[in-house]
Design a protein around this motif. Structure first.
Motif: not given
Length: 608
Positions: A423, A283, A277, A435, A432
């Motif tokens: 987030q 994202d 990530p 993630a 995000g």
């Protein structure tokens, strides 16, 4: 410098001892052409291949490779390096422990296929070869020269089998085709790997770190390809490039190193995955990452049932659905008739326990069946689950699952005050929603891997393997076959339910149509089984890689439309023909398809 030649024998054909190439070019000239063609291919990527930026990737720039040029650059560099290694250049012996010739042929083929695919795509999309700049012609010629030169490298041809004069014309044709195929196989056969120099432990660990970094780079590049042509080129280069390194013996050498440091390799792989990530600017691709992990985790659970215990389960996706529905119904969804909102850990336990119960209930009366009969019963269970979820809508049945509309508006998870739906900034990186779920799913995948490793190496794991290999013999040795198979079924169902609890929150909605036997997009039972077989049954890395490929490729090849499943099916047929043991097989299964001398080393008996 001394020239290395690969004089390998196929496993099933004697050889004449005559070293000649596939085409009639002198071997020394062919080696020079292959090496020089690789160098020229690298140089050609710094030229413009077309005059207009209408072709994606902007191949109009001089001095800066872009798009497909980068892939051809890699193929050309690999061809040149293997060519130099075949000359015995010092410092390159590590690249070809089994001899460079077979790998050189595949590397040249990789560069040729990618370059000519690009040239044809430019000509087709822009309206003819007139749209090519000089760089396009140079790369086409350079890769062709390298390929022809590599095919002139000598190898030991199989002993010809005389034709029976009484055979019909068709039989003689088949005989000739079989002979030609044996010759081609011999041309691409690798040699016997040289013994590796002993390295200190810290050096081997550094090699593992480098390999994992390269793997992360390749995965990040593949998942981030922005247009169809680039992804197709990536598949060509990645597939043939990996085959070239495998034939040169480098993959086998790295495998031996990772086998000596299994725990470090597994931990390093999860660390590399956790870095994914942080390589993304948004994202978008973390979405694919979390879905791949869900699919891979479920495939690993199925691997216990199919890969270790040898039970063909065609309705396994239903256990994923049971876990997802159970978690959704107790997680505060307004569509749930229960009106409760359990914390995450409780929802996970509910989902896993529900799948466990269903696994035992389905397995207890059916696991006395074997083979196709068991497969038919499990296929029926998968369809029964989907139909039952459709009918429990308050009209056709009790109001439980909201029918075809499913359980919707499932709230995001909050774990220890950490809201996975918003987030977060970590060390300057914006993480995000997807993630966040990627990290959660990575933890669950680690748990599943741990369960697989511990159970596979345990007494019950050895009993599973015994049942898989010969159930009658296992029963004669005192193994309680029914109990052992029921445990495998229950453990596999529980792991699928565990992944389902996260899937419910990631997708916001759980519907019956998400859990089909077969469809164009995973997860479904057919794709799950294909992931296990494709990756390598009975291993850990195999289903994870197989699931990643089977999720990523359909997602990227949507431009094929209705032909997507056809292309996918053809790819599976070719894989089963040329590598039936899977991409990363365990030692036992590999020896079922290959002779001892031809079976490269693998990680462990469970493929850890």
């Amino acid at each position: 410098m001394t020239t290395q030649t690969t004089a390998s024998k196929t496993a099933d054909a004697p050889t004449t001892g005559a070293d000649t190439g596939l085409i009639g070019i002198p071997p020394h000239l062919g080696r020079a052409l292959a090496t020089g063609g690789g160098v020229l291919t690298v140089l050609s990527t710094f030229l413009a291949w077309t005059w207009t930026a209408e072709f994606p990737g902007d191949l109009t720039v001089y001095g800066y490779p872009g798009g497909l040029q980068v892939l051809v650059l890699i193929g050309g560099a690999l061809t040149a390096l293997l060519g130099l290694a075949s000359y015995g250049v010092k410092g390159l012996g590590w690249l070809a422990p089994a001899g460079a010739d077979a790998g050189l042929k595949l590397a040249a083929l990789a560069a040729f296929a990618t370059a000519w695919y690009t040239v044809v795509a430019i000509s087709t999309q822009l309206g003819g070869v007139v749209n090519l700049e000089p760089g396009g012609y140079v790369v086409a010629a350079a890769t062709l020269i390298a390929l022809l030169g590599s095919l002139a490298l000598p190898f030991q041809r199989p002993e010809p089998d005389p034709v029976d004069p009484d055979d019909t014309g068709w039989e003689q044709f088949k005989h000739s085709a079989a002979q030609n195929w044996q010759t081609v196989r011999a041309a691409f056969a690798s040699g016997t790997p040289r013994p590796g120099r002993a390295l200190p432990s810290y050096a081997e660990i550094l090699i593992i770190v480098a390999v994992l970094a390269v793997a992360l780079l390749v995965f990040t590049y593949g998942i981030g390809t922005e247009y169809d042509e680039l992804f197709v080129g990536f598949l060509i280069m990645a597939g043939l490039g990996f085959a070239a390194l495998n034939k040169s013996g480098l993959i086998g050498r790295v495998t031996q190193i990772t086998a000596r440091h299994q725990n470090i390799t597994v931990c390093g792989a999860f660390v590399a995955a956790a870095c994914f990530p942080f390589t993304q600017t948004d994202d978008q691709y973390a979405t694919l990452g979390v879905y791949i992990l869900i699919f891979a985790t479920v495939a690993l659970g199925l691997n216990i049932v199919v890969g270790l215990a040898g039970l063909l389960d065609l309705g396994y996706v239903a256990f994923l659905g049971v876990g997802a529905y159970a978690a959704a119904l107790v997680s505060g969804s307004p569509s749930s008739p229960f009106g409760v909102h359990f914390p995450f850990w409780a929802a996970v336990l509910v989902g896993a326990a529900a799948s466990l119960v269903f696994g035992v209930l389905i397995g207890a009366p059916t696991l006395r069946l074997r083979g196709d009969y068991l497969a038919i019963v499990t296929l029926g269970f998968g369809e029964i689950f989907r139909i039952a979820a459709n009918n429990t809508d308050g009209t056709s049945g009790p109001d439980l699952t909201n029918g075809s509309n499913g359980v919707s508006s499932i709230p995001d998870l909050k774990i220890l005050g950490w809201d996975l739906g918003i987030q977060h900034d970590i060390a300057g990186f914006t993480i995000g929603r997807f993630a966040n779920y990627f990290f959660l799913m990575l933890v669950i995948t680690a748990v599943v891997v741990l369960v697989f490793r511990r159970s596979g190496d345990s007494r019950i794991g050895r009993a599973w393997v015994a049942i898989r290999e010969d159930e009658t013999a296992a029963l004669a040795m005192g193994i309680n076959g029914f109990r052992v198979k029921l445990i495998a079924f229950a453990v596999g169902a529980t792991l699928a339910g565990l992944a389902g609890t996260v899937q419910a929150h990631v997708t916001y909605t759980v519907t019956p149509e998400q859990y089909l036997f077969a469809g164009t997009t995973p997860p479904n039972s057919a794709f799950l089984l294909a992931a296990v077989v494709l990756g390598g049954m009975g291993t850990i890395a195999g289903p994870l890689i197989g699931a990643a490929l089977l999720f990523l490729i359909p997602n990227k090849l949507q431009f094929l439309g209705d032909y997507q499943l056809l292309a996918f099916g053809l790819a599976l047929v070719l894989l089963m023909r040329f590598r039936p043991e899977g991409l990363i097989p365990n030692r036992r299964r590999q020896l079922e398809f290959h002779e001892e001398a031809d079976a490269p080393a693998v990680l462990s008996k469970t493929g850890a």
